[in-house]
Write a protein that holds these residues in place. Sequence first.
Motif, short mmCIF file in Angstrom:
data_model
loop_
_atom_site.label_atom_id
_atom_site.label_comp_id
_atom_site.label_asym_id
_atom_site.label_seq_id
_atom_site.Cartn_x
_atom_site.Cartn_y
_atom_site.Cartn_z
N PRO A 121 122.36 11.36 25.89
CA PRO A 121 122.93 12.24 24.90
C PRO A 121 122.10 13.27 24.49
N LEU A 122 122.50 14.42 23.86
CA LEU A 122 121.70 15.63 23.61
C LEU A 122 120.96 15.46 22.50
N THR A 123 119.95 14.62 22.46
CA THR A 123 118.72 14.56 21.64
C THR A 123 117.60 14.77 22.26
N PHE A 124 116.63 14.87 21.26
CA PHE A 124 114.96 15.06 21.67
C PHE A 124 114.74 14.05 22.25
N GLU A 125 115.12 12.71 22.23
CA GLU A 125 114.54 11.65 23.02
C GLU A 125 115.10 11.92 24.10
N ALA A 126 116.37 12.14 24.35
CA ALA A 126 116.81 12.31 25.77
C ALA A 126 116.43 13.50 26.55
N GLU A 127 115.70 14.53 25.82
CA GLU A 127 115.10 15.53 26.38
C GLU A 127 113.73 15.16 26.85
N LEU A 128 113.13 14.39 26.19
CA LEU A 128 111.85 13.63 26.62
C LEU A 128 111.89 13.02 27.95
N GLU A 129 112.97 12.28 27.82
CA GLU A 129 113.21 11.53 29.24
C GLU A 129 113.45 12.45 30.40
N VAL A 130 114.10 13.46 30.37
CA VAL A 130 114.20 14.69 31.36
C VAL A 130 112.98 15.29 31.72
N PHE A 131 111.97 15.51 30.58
CA PHE A 131 110.74 15.77 31.01
C PHE A 131 109.80 14.99 31.81
N TYR A 132 109.80 13.66 31.52
CA TYR A 132 109.23 12.71 32.09
C TYR A 132 109.74 12.66 33.50
N GLU A 133 111.13 12.72 33.93
CA GLU A 133 111.67 12.70 34.96
C GLU A 133 111.28 13.65 35.96
N LEU A 134 111.27 15.06 35.29
CA LEU A 134 110.48 16.17 35.91
C LEU A 134 109.10 15.85 36.53
N ILE A 135 108.28 15.38 35.65
CA ILE A 135 106.98 15.20 35.95
C ILE A 135 106.91 13.90 37.08
N ASP A 136 107.66 13.11 37.20
CA ASP A 136 107.71 12.16 38.11
C ASP A 136 108.09 12.65 39.47
N THR A 137 109.06 13.75 39.40
CA THR A 137 109.39 14.49 40.70
C THR A 137 108.38 15.45 41.09
N GLY A 138 107.28 15.77 40.49
CA GLY A 138 106.41 16.58 40.72
C GLY A 138 106.59 17.89 40.14
N VAL A 139 107.08 17.97 39.05
CA VAL A 139 107.62 19.28 38.33
C VAL A 139 106.80 19.12 37.07
N TYR A 140 106.22 20.09 36.42
CA TYR A 140 105.97 20.31 35.04
C TYR A 140 106.44 21.47 34.32
N ILE A 141 107.30 21.42 33.68
CA ILE A 141 107.81 22.15 32.42
C ILE A 141 107.98 21.74 31.25
N ALA A 142 107.79 22.73 30.03
CA ALA A 142 107.60 22.07 28.71
C ALA A 142 108.83 22.13 28.14
N PRO A 143 109.37 21.03 27.60
CA PRO A 143 110.45 20.90 26.73
C PRO A 143 110.68 21.56 25.65
N GLY A 144 111.65 22.20 25.01
CA GLY A 144 111.87 22.96 23.87
C GLY A 144 111.12 22.28 22.64
N GLN A 145 111.24 21.02 22.40
CA GLN A 145 110.63 20.23 21.14
C GLN A 145 109.19 20.90 21.13
N ALA A 146 108.45 20.99 22.33
CA ALA A 146 107.17 21.56 22.18
C ALA A 146 106.84 22.75 21.42
N TYR A 147 107.84 23.65 21.39
CA TYR A 147 107.85 24.91 20.68
C TYR A 147 108.95 24.86 19.55
N TYR A 148 109.09 23.63 18.96
CA TYR A 148 109.67 23.64 17.67
C TYR A 148 111.12 23.98 17.77
N CYS A 149 111.74 24.06 18.90
CA CYS A 149 113.23 24.60 18.93
C CYS A 149 113.99 23.69 18.24
#
Length: 445
Positions: free
Chosen positions: A360-388
């Motif tokens: 769902p469209l939550t910050f918890e789910a956003e963090l899951e996508v962040f870790y999924e990207l890391i596991d894929t070999g990609v680091y990009i920062a989620p909006g919660q890191a910038y207090y969006c």
Amino acid sequence: MLSKRITSIQSSVTGIGLAKCLKNPYKAESNPNGIINAGTAENTISHDLVAEKLSTIEPPSKRDIDVLKYHDYTGLSPLKNTLCSFLTKYSKAHDQLDPDKLVVLNGCGPCITALTIVLSDPGDAWLMTTPYYSSMKNDVGRLPLAEIVSVDLCSQTSGENGKPFQLTVDKLEDALEQATQKGINVRGLILINPHNPLGDIYSKELLMDCLHFAKRHELHVIADEIYMFSVFDEEAEFTSVLSLEDLPDPDRTHFTWSFSKDFCMSGVRCGVIYSWNKDVVSALSGIAFWFSVPTVMQVTLKSMLCDEEWVAQTYLPTNRKRLRNAHEVMSKGLAKIGIPHLARSAGLYIWADFRKLVSPLTFEAELEVFYELIDTGVYIAPGQAYYCKEPGWFRIVFALPRDIQDQEDVRPFLRRIDKDVITKYIPFADRISPKKYPNILFVTA
């Protein structure tokens, strides 16, 4: 036992991402399966130009033995003079900048910290638009013990000429009024222009409106222009506070800049403050001891800037061209794999909309996508890191090393996102259905 101040500091999302990149960094030749770092706020796109230039600068010799002694902690006079000439020219300053109003400290972050120490007391607050550069909270909070009052911007547009995450003075007024009603003492406004992470350039009219707003409420303004020479769109117009002939409140206006982003020198740690307020400059000199820049580095930077032909004819135009090309490739690549994003004209970042992958469209789910990207070999920062305030947005650095820039077609990390992440969350059959996902750019071929 450690102090309460230190034990309260926790690892950030961006810190986690960087740590994983450092353990397994992507290298085109030696480690092609490593993690691609498109999350750390660095411009590495012109490292070769800077490294080549620095290699031609001779280190201090016996004649320069004074650099080994104690010195003026606000900066060596030769560097201050050179910086004033450089900034006067390239900011299109209305008047020649005065070295007595300039302070040299060890980075733009420390410049913000020093200013907030001088201008606010513990518990005071500063207005900032969200999303904002994640380390700003630490710059304002850890040593000055000040707070940030958020001026929340959103992706929804309003009005005929509205755009996502648009700053208006009305939003500043609302945030200030709410803070005042809560008993918060707001001391000033911090403007990042061009903006990190949005890439926005504030028009002269909006900049003046913000300065007049601050004057009405007797607020200081810190104009952080750390990306002022990273405006890569040739038709874009950038207005520096240094260029304004009619500053509404000079005594409460303060400029910051550093070599880190515009000159690809984040590790050099050298930033500047320019303030029209002599009392502020005097106060900064009283704490500059803790923020000073090594003299040898100051001599080196002075020599680099003194080569005006290299700065004007080689470095600045080449770096801008590279940023422009890298932004174009990144933007087209994101569109190709169906990721909407803001099209802006400055900085090192693209603010990208991953909301269709966050469910769902939550910050918890956003963090899951962040870790999924890391596991894929990609680091990009989620909006919660910038207090969006809206989950689902990510900041992508496009000013990447040349070994990534030179890859054919879409960059490797875009291919990884497309193959391993987007297809997991949105099946291909659904991805090519604009009716089902109208807010995503689609490629059917």
